[in-house]
Design a protein around this motif. Sequence first.
Motif, PDB file in Angstrom:
ATOM      1  N   ALA A 331      16.556  36.183   2.475  1.00  0.00           N
ATOM      2  CA  ALA A 331      17.063  37.389   1.823  1.00  0.00           C
ATOM      3  C   ALA A 331      16.389  37.677   0.492  1.00  0.00           C
ATOM      4  N   THR A 332      15.466  36.815   0.055  1.00  0.00           N
ATOM      5  CA  THR A 332      14.704  37.146  -1.149  1.00  0.00           C
ATOM      6  C   THR A 332      13.613  38.171  -0.862  1.00  0.00           C
ATOM      7  N   TYR A 333      13.364  38.431   0.412  1.00  0.00           N
ATOM      8  CA  TYR A 333      12.344  39.417   0.766  1.00  0.00           C
ATOM      9  C   TYR A 333      12.946  40.824   0.784  1.00  0.00           C
ATOM     10  N   ARG A 334      12.090  41.796   0.604  1.00  0.00           N
ATOM     11  CA  ARG A 334      12.494  43.190   0.446  1.00  0.00           C
ATOM     12  C   ARG A 334      13.440  43.642   1.561  1.00  0.00           C
ATOM     13  N   ASP A 335      14.631  44.079   1.161  1.00  0.00           N
ATOM     14  CA  ASP A 335      15.611  44.696   2.062  1.00  0.00           C
ATOM     15  C   ASP A 335      15.949  43.807   3.263  1.00  0.00           C
ATOM     16  N   MET A 336      15.984  42.495   3.050  1.00  0.00           N
ATOM     17  CA  MET A 336      16.359  41.574   4.117  1.00  0.00           C
ATOM     18  C   MET A 336      17.732  40.969   3.861  1.00  0.00           C
ATOM     19  N   GLU A 337      18.420  40.636   4.950  1.00  0.00           N
ATOM     20  CA  GLU A 337      19.734  39.992   4.896  1.00  0.00           C
ATOM     21  C   GLU A 337      19.683  38.728   5.743  1.00  0.00           C
ATOM     22  N   GLY A 338      20.493  37.742   5.383  1.00  0.00           N
ATOM     23  CA  GLY A 338      20.536  36.501   6.141  1.00  0.00           C
ATOM     24  C   GLY A 338      21.946  35.946   6.208  1.00  0.00           C
ATOM     25  N   VAL A 339      22.341  35.463   7.385  1.00  0.00           N
ATOM     26  CA  VAL A 339      23.692  34.940   7.611  1.00  0.00           C
ATOM     27  C   VAL A 339      23.589  33.667   8.449  1.00  0.00           C
ATOM     28  N   VAL A 340      24.421  32.677   8.125  1.00  0.00           N
ATOM     29  CA  VAL A 340      24.599  31.504   8.973  1.00  0.00           C
ATOM     30  C   VAL A 340      25.919  31.667   9.715  1.00  0.00           C
ATOM     31  N   THR A 341      25.888  31.515  11.033  1.00  0.00           N
ATOM     32  CA  THR A 341      27.111  31.644  11.809  1.00  0.00           C
ATOM     33  C   THR A 341      27.029  30.734  13.028  1.00  0.00           C
ATOM     34  N   ARG A 342      27.996  30.851  13.897  1.00  0.00           N
ATOM     35  CA  ARG A 342      27.953  30.218  15.215  1.00  0.00           C
ATOM     36  C   ARG A 342      28.113  31.311  16.265  1.00  0.00           C
ATOM     37  N   LEU A 343      27.381  31.174  17.363  1.00  0.00           N
ATOM     38  CA  LEU A 343      27.604  32.022  18.522  1.00  0.00           C
ATOM     39  C   LEU A 343      28.317  31.195  19.585  1.00  0.00           C
ATOM     40  N   GLU A 344      29.012  31.878  20.478  1.00  0.00           N
ATOM     41  CA  GLU A 344      29.851  31.165  21.441  1.00  0.00           C
ATOM     42  C   GLU A 344      29.290  31.166  22.856  1.00  0.00           C
ATOM     43  N   SER A 345      28.160  31.856  23.058  1.00  0.00           N
ATOM     44  CA  SER A 345      27.574  31.864  24.392  1.00  0.00           C
ATOM     45  C   SER A 345      26.114  32.240  24.307  1.00  0.00           C
ATOM     46  N   LEU A 346      25.352  31.861  25.322  1.00  0.00           N
ATOM     47  CA  LEU A 346      23.961  32.272  25.408  1.00  0.00           C
ATOM     48  C   LEU A 346      23.857  33.777  25.657  1.00  0.00           C
ATOM     49  N   THR A 347      24.900  34.358  26.231  1.00  0.00           N
ATOM     50  CA  THR A 347      24.933  35.808  26.440  1.00  0.00           C
ATOM     51  C   THR A 347      24.861  36.550  25.117  1.00  0.00           C
ATOM     52  N   ASP A 348      25.531  36.010  24.080  1.00  0.00           N
ATOM     53  CA  ASP A 348      25.434  36.614  22.745  1.00  0.00           C
ATOM     54  C   ASP A 348      23.978  36.642  22.283  1.00  0.00           C
ATOM     55  N   ALA A 349      23.267  35.539  22.503  1.00  0.00           N
ATOM     56  CA  ALA A 349      21.864  35.478  22.110  1.00  0.00           C
ATOM     57  C   ALA A 349      21.031  36.489  22.897  1.00  0.00           C
ATOM     58  N   GLU A 350      21.327  36.640  24.180  1.00  0.00           N
ATOM     59  CA  GLU A 350      20.592  37.611  25.004  1.00  0.00           C
ATOM     60  C   GLU A 350      20.779  39.029  24.482  1.00  0.00           C
ATOM     61  N   ARG A 351      21.995  39.363  24.101  1.00  0.00           N
ATOM     62  CA  ARG A 351      22.254  40.716  23.606  1.00  0.00           C
ATOM     63  C   ARG A 351      21.530  40.967  22.289  1.00  0.00           C
ATOM     64  N   LEU A 352      21.467  39.958  21.431  1.00  0.00           N
ATOM     65  CA  LEU A 352      20.734  40.099  20.177  1.00  0.00           C
ATOM     66  C   LEU A 352      19.250  40.330  20.441  1.00  0.00           C
ATOM     67  N   VAL A 353      18.665  39.508  21.299  1.00  0.00           N
ATOM     68  CA  VAL A 353      17.244  39.638  21.602  1.00  0.00           C
ATOM     69  C   VAL A 353      16.954  40.985  22.259  1.00  0.00           C
ATOM     70  N   ALA A 354      17.813  41.422  23.172  1.00  0.00           N
ATOM     71  CA  ALA A 354      17.611  42.708  23.836  1.00  0.00           C
ATOM     72  C   ALA A 354      17.616  43.854  22.833  1.00  0.00           C
ATOM     73  N   ALA A 355      18.337  43.679  21.720  1.00  0.00           N
ATOM     74  CA  ALA A 355      18.380  44.709  20.680  1.00  0.00           C
ATOM     75  C   ALA A 355      17.252  44.556  19.665  1.00  0.00           C
ATOM     76  N   GLY A 356      16.413  43.542  19.872  1.00  0.00           N
ATOM     77  CA  GLY A 356      15.277  43.362  18.974  1.00  0.00           C
ATOM     78  C   GLY A 356      15.534  42.413  17.824  1.00  0.00           C
ATOM     79  N   ILE A 357      16.557  41.547  17.940  1.00  0.00           N
ATOM     80  CA  ILE A 357      16.903  40.613  16.868  1.00  0.00           C
ATOM     81  C   ILE A 357      16.698  39.185  17.362  1.00  0.00           C
TER      82      ILE A 357
END
Length: 461
Positions: A331-357
Motif C-alpha cells: 500500500a505504499t505504492y500509488r493508489d494501492m490497497e492491501g488487506v490480510v484476510t482468510r478465504l473459506e473456499s477455492l471458489t472464492d479464489a476463482e471468483r477473484l481471479v475471474a474478476a482480474g484480482i
Amino acid sequence: MNSRPATRRTVLAAAVATAAGVAAGQPASAAGLGAGSAGGGTRAGGGASHVSLHTWHRYRDWAEGKAEGVRAVNSGRPRIVFETPQGTTEYKDPHTDKTETWEYATWTSPLRKAGVAAGEIITSWNAHTPAGTWVRIELKCLYSDGTKSPWYTMGIWTAGDGEDVPRRTSVDDQSDDKSSVWTDTLAIDDLAGGLRVIAYQVRLTLYRALAGGAEPAVWRLSAMSSDVPDRFDVPASEPSLPRGVELEVPRYSQEIHKGQYPEYDGGGEAWCSPTSSQMIIEYWGRKPSAEDLEWVDPSYADPQVCHAARHAFDYQYEGCGNWPFNAAYAATYRDMEGVVTRLESLTDAERLVAAGIPLITSQSFIESELDGAGYGTAGHLMTVVGFTDDGDVIANDPASDDNDAVRRVYKRRQWENIWLRTKRKDADGKVKSGTGGVCYLYFPTDPTSAQRRVLRSVGIG
C-alpha cells in the motif's frame, strides 16, 4: 521456502492448531456493540461463516472513532491525518538501543462486535509515513467471559528504514494468560475451555519528530476475526465458471536471490512473501523508482525483489513473512490497497481471479502432498494467478530455480487442502498446523465494478 523463520513459525503454528475451531461455549452478550462487519455471520452462498473482516476506510468510519489530535479527511482517499500533538513520549528502539522523543496523536475505534466468536484476530493497515514518522497499531479484546485484554501492540510500522525512524517491528511476549500475540496474530490460548473474543477495539497512534510538522496518515485499517473449524481435510469443491482464466502476472523467483542481503531473513531463499508481493504490485502497474533501487547491488537481477524484502522486514521476527507488513508495503505504492484476510473456499479464489484480482496464499505441506512442487515447507507464500479448464490452480511459485520456472500448475484437490486446512502431519507424522485459508489481497483504489463486487463478496469494502 519457509515464509518465516522456523522457530517463530513453529510457535505460532502450535497456537493456531490449538485455537482452530474447537467447539466454544455460549458467548457472553454483545448487546450495545457496533454492527457486525462485512463477511461475518453467513456466507454469500449460504451456510455459517467462520471469518469476519471489518474495515475502516470511509470518512464515516473514521468519524465514528475517538480522535485525539488527528482529523478525518474526506478528500481523495478518506483518512485520518496527524493534526495536533497530544503530548510527547520517549521510545527506545529495541533493535538499535536508540531513545528518541516523539510527538503523538491517536485514533481509537468504538468497541466492535467480532462478527464471529473468534479464536484469532489479525489486523492489517495501509498508512502514509513520510520521513520522521511511524505508526503503532494496537488491539484490545472483549472475551466471552466478560473480561477484557490489555492493549496489545500488533505492529510498529514505518515505510522508512533509516536513522530518522524506529525499526519496523512486531512485539514479543504479549499475553494475559487468556490470549497471546504471535508476531502478527492474536490467538486465544485455550479454546478447549470455551473462551472466545466477541468484540474488540483498535487504536492507532501516529508519531512524528518533534516540531517536524510531518503528517502521517492511515487510510485503511482492517481486523479479521476467525474461528476456522479444526480439520485435516476440507470438503472438495467443484470448479466454477468461467474456466481457463490466467492473469498476466510477472514471474519472479526468490531462489535467484540466494545469499543476497542475508541481514534480511537470511537472504533470498526465504523471501517468498515479498517476492510474491512484488509480483502482484507489478501486475497492477506499480514499481519502485530507479532512485528507490539505488541501494541495491547493480549486479543483482530483479532488484525490486530485494527492495520488497528490505521494506517488509520485521526486525523482531527477523523475517520478511510478517503478513500485515507485506500488505502495508504494497500500500505504499500509488493508489494501492492491501488487506490480510482468510478465504473459506477455492471458489472464492476463482471468483477473484475471474474478476482480474490475483491473490497471495499461505500454505504448508510435505513434498508428497503437492505434486510437482518438488519440496515440502512449514510455511510458504505463492500467488494464485489462474485456473485451468479442469479447475486446477495456476500459481506463480517463487520457490523455483529461475523466473522461467515460476509458473506452475497444481492439482486442485491437493491445493485447496493444503491451503484451507488447519491441521496437518509433517514428514515425521507429527501433528502441525495449517494456515486455514490466509491470503493477501492487493488492489487499486479504483477497481472496476466487477472487481468491487467480488471484493465485497469476500468481506472487503
